[in-house]
Design a protein around this motif. Structure first.
Motif, PDB file in Angstrom:
ATOM      1  N   GLN A  65       0.839  -1.198   0.000  1.00 45.59           N
ATOM      2  CA  GLN A  65       0.000   0.000   0.000  1.00 45.59           C
ATOM      3  C   GLN A  65       0.869   1.241   0.000  1.00 45.59           C
ATOM      4  OE1 GLN A  65      -2.064  -0.715   3.820  1.00 45.59           O
ATOM      5  NE2 GLN A  65      -0.913   1.011   4.672  1.00 45.59           N
ATOM      6  N   SER A  66       0.392   2.270  -0.664  1.00 42.52           N
ATOM      7  CA  SER A  66       1.101   3.552  -0.648  1.00 42.52           C
ATOM      8  C   SER A  66       0.494   4.491   0.380  1.00 42.52           C
ATOM      9  CB  SER A  66       1.066   4.198  -2.038  1.00 42.52           C
ATOM     10  OG  SER A  66      -0.265   4.305  -2.499  1.00 42.52           O
ATOM     11  N   VAL A  67      -0.804   4.316   0.642  1.00 41.49           N
ATOM     12  CA  VAL A  67      -1.477   5.066   1.711  1.00 41.49           C
ATOM     13  C   VAL A  67      -2.354   4.081   2.476  1.00 41.49           C
ATOM     14  CG1 VAL A  67      -1.501   7.265   0.475  1.00 41.49           C
ATOM     15  CG2 VAL A  67      -3.401   5.667   0.186  1.00 41.49           C
ATOM     16  N   GLY A  68      -2.680   4.468   3.704  1.00 34.20           N
ATOM     17  CA  GLY A  68      -3.531   3.604   4.508  1.00 34.20           C
ATOM     18  C   GLY A  68      -3.150   3.683   5.973  1.00 34.20           C
ATOM     19  N   PRO A  69      -3.884   3.007   6.838  1.00 34.14           N
ATOM     20  CA  PRO A  69      -3.598   3.054   8.269  1.00 34.14           C
ATOM     21  C   PRO A  69      -2.228   2.462   8.587  1.00 34.14           C
ATOM     22  CG  PRO A  69      -5.782   2.121   7.833  1.00 34.14           C
ATOM     23  CD  PRO A  69      -5.071   2.201   6.524  1.00 34.14           C
ATOM     24  N   PRO A  70      -1.622   2.890   9.691  1.00 36.15           N
ATOM     25  CA  PRO A  70      -0.364   2.258  10.131  1.00 36.15           C
ATOM     26  C   PRO A  70      -0.660   0.840  10.623  1.00 36.15           C
ATOM     27  CG  PRO A  70      -1.145   3.827  11.782  1.00 36.15           C
ATOM     28  CD  PRO A  70      -2.040   3.986  10.588  1.00 36.15           C
ATOM     29  N   PRO A  71       0.342  -0.035  10.631  1.00 36.48           N
ATOM     30  CA  PRO A  71       0.094  -1.440  10.949  1.00 36.48           C
ATOM     31  C   PRO A  71      -0.559  -1.677  12.301  1.00 36.48           C
ATOM     32  CG  PRO A  71       2.457  -0.949  10.937  1.00 36.48           C
ATOM     33  CD  PRO A  71       1.761   0.213  10.312  1.00 36.48           C
ATOM     34  N   GLU A  72      -0.165  -0.899  13.315  1.00 34.98           N
ATOM     35  CA  GLU A  72      -0.702  -1.147  14.653  1.00 34.98           C
ATOM     36  C   GLU A  72      -2.204  -0.860  14.778  1.00 34.98           C
ATOM     37  OE1 GLU A  72       1.103   3.015  14.638  1.00 34.98           O
ATOM     38  OE2 GLU A  72       1.651   1.019  13.908  1.00 34.98           O
ATOM     39  N   ARG A  73      -2.749  -0.081  13.841  1.00 41.24           N
ATOM     40  CA  ARG A  73      -4.176   0.242  13.905  1.00 41.24           C
ATOM     41  C   ARG A  73      -5.042  -0.779  13.176  1.00 41.24           C
ATOM     42  NH1 ARG A  73      -5.811   5.821  11.882  1.00 41.24           N
ATOM     43  NH2 ARG A  73      -7.815   4.964  12.575  1.00 41.24           N
ATOM     44  N   TYR A  74      -4.429  -1.569  12.314  1.00 43.23           N
ATOM     45  CA  TYR A  74      -5.211  -2.468  11.472  1.00 43.23           C
ATOM     46  C   TYR A  74      -6.075  -3.488  12.245  1.00 43.23           C
ATOM     47  CZ  TYR A  74      -4.121  -1.352   6.601  1.00 43.23           C
ATOM     48  OH  TYR A  74      -4.070  -0.755   5.362  1.00 43.23           O
ATOM     49  N   PRO A  75      -5.536  -4.193  13.267  1.00 41.90           N
ATOM     50  CA  PRO A  75      -6.370  -5.202  13.924  1.00 41.90           C
ATOM     51  C   PRO A  75      -7.696  -4.642  14.464  1.00 41.90           C
ATOM     52  CG  PRO A  75      -4.086  -5.540  14.515  1.00 41.90           C
ATOM     53  CD  PRO A  75      -4.135  -4.238  13.752  1.00 41.90           C
ATOM     54  N   ALA A  76      -7.634  -3.473  15.109  1.00 40.86           N
ATOM     55  CA  ALA A  76      -8.859  -2.876  15.655  1.00 40.86           C
ATOM     56  C   ALA A  76      -9.806  -2.441  14.538  1.00 40.86           C
ATOM     57  CB  ALA A  76      -8.510  -1.680  16.548  1.00 40.86           C
ATOM     58  N   ILE A  77      -9.255  -1.900  13.462  1.00 40.54           N
ATOM     59  CA  ILE A  77     -10.091  -1.480  12.328  1.00 40.54           C
ATOM     60  C   ILE A  77     -10.754  -2.700  11.692  1.00 40.54           C
ATOM     61  CG2 ILE A  77     -10.052  -0.496   9.999  1.00 40.54           C
ATOM     62  CD1 ILE A  77      -7.754   1.342  10.968  1.00 40.54           C
ATOM     63  N   PHE A  78      -9.961  -3.741  11.454  1.00 43.46           N
ATOM     64  CA  PHE A  78     -10.504  -4.957  10.851  1.00 43.46           C
ATOM     65  C   PHE A  78     -11.591  -5.580  11.717  1.00 43.46           C
ATOM     66  CE2 PHE A  78      -6.581  -5.618   8.079  1.00 43.46           C
ATOM     67  CZ  PHE A  78      -7.289  -5.482   6.896  1.00 43.46           C
TER      68      PHE A  78
END
Length: 251
Positions: A65-78
């Motif tokens: 990805q070139s833009v998007g959430p930082p890795p640490e935020r992904y689990p909660a977003i998912f």
């Protein structure tokens, strides 16, 4: 930026991992959600394809990805946007050289069999109900012949589109867990239906339908019809995928 994620899913209502037009798949759902989050078309790569009905505790995927959430935020977003039968456990950034499939050095699959007279309504989606008595000793004897480097042509689907069917099984165990049997197989890689055919063959050995010492001749035959049945998909789960140092730490 390349992202790596560990993914778990209940495969019952998925048509396998790999994207298929018009069908609900793990790859398809992840790509749809990631493309929405990043505002660009995202392609997800998995460590391997699981068949329809097969589950995962530790599937590994990657995407760029070139833009998007930082890795640490992904689990909660998912957790907010994914269906309840699909979970992203963790997300990290990885070097450009990492590939979920081609960087993997080994995988562990677990197959669960329930031998109680009545099926457990709460585990029926995750186990093969086989209400018969099987010999653990015979199953273990048969399993021992499969450890090591072999041509597993007899233990994969006849239509498997792979020329080289040589694989290495590092460990293959059969362990009782109450009214369940857990078959755990760690190997360098797996062919289509390989663990399910190994399981079905070991069950046939455990039932006395074939002798354990017949397993070497089944390997030598390089013929799918020489092995036993194919166990149903619901008992199988991709448990863990190893990458170099991770595998050596478990060895």
């Amino acid at each position: 930026m390349k992202m790596r994620a560990t993914v778990a899913y209940d495969g019952t209502d998925f048509h396998g991992f790999a994207r298929q037009r018009g069908l609900r798949t793990v790859q398809g759902v992840l790509e749809e959600k990631l493309s929405g989050l990043t505002g660009s078309r995202i392609e997800v790569f998995g460590s391997g394809r699981t068949d329809a009905g097969v589950h995962a505790e530790g599937q590994v995927v990657h995407w760029e990805q070139s833009v998007g959430p930082p890795p640490e935020r992904y689990p909660a977003i998912f957790q907010r946007i994914l269906p309840r039968d699909l979970l992203v456990r963790d997300v990290t950034t990885v070097p450009d050289t990492f590939h979920a499939r081609f960087s993997a050095v080994a995988k562990t699959y677990c197959y669960t069999i329930q031998t109680a007279t009545e099926p457990d309504i709460f585990t029926r989606r995750y186990s093969w109900h086989l209400p018969v008595k099987v010999s653990l000793e015979r199953m273990r004897q048969g399993a021992a012949y499969l450890v090591g480097e072999h041509d597993f042509t007899s233990f994969c689907a006849a239509a498997t589109p792979v020329e080289n069917k040589v694989r290495t099984v590092h460990r293959l165990s059969v362990e009782p867990r109450g009214s369940y049997l857990l078959i755990t197989c760690t190997g360098s890689g797996f062919l289509q239906n390989m663990v399910r055919i190994i399981t079905g063959t070991l069950v046939d050995v455990g039932l006395g339908k074939m002798d354990a010492d017949r397993v070497p001749s089944i390997l030598e035959a390089r013929d799918r019809t020489a092995a036993g049945r194919t166990a149903p998909p619901e008992g199988l789960s991709l448990w863990e995928v190893y990458y170099d140092a991770e595998f050596h730490a478990h060895a």
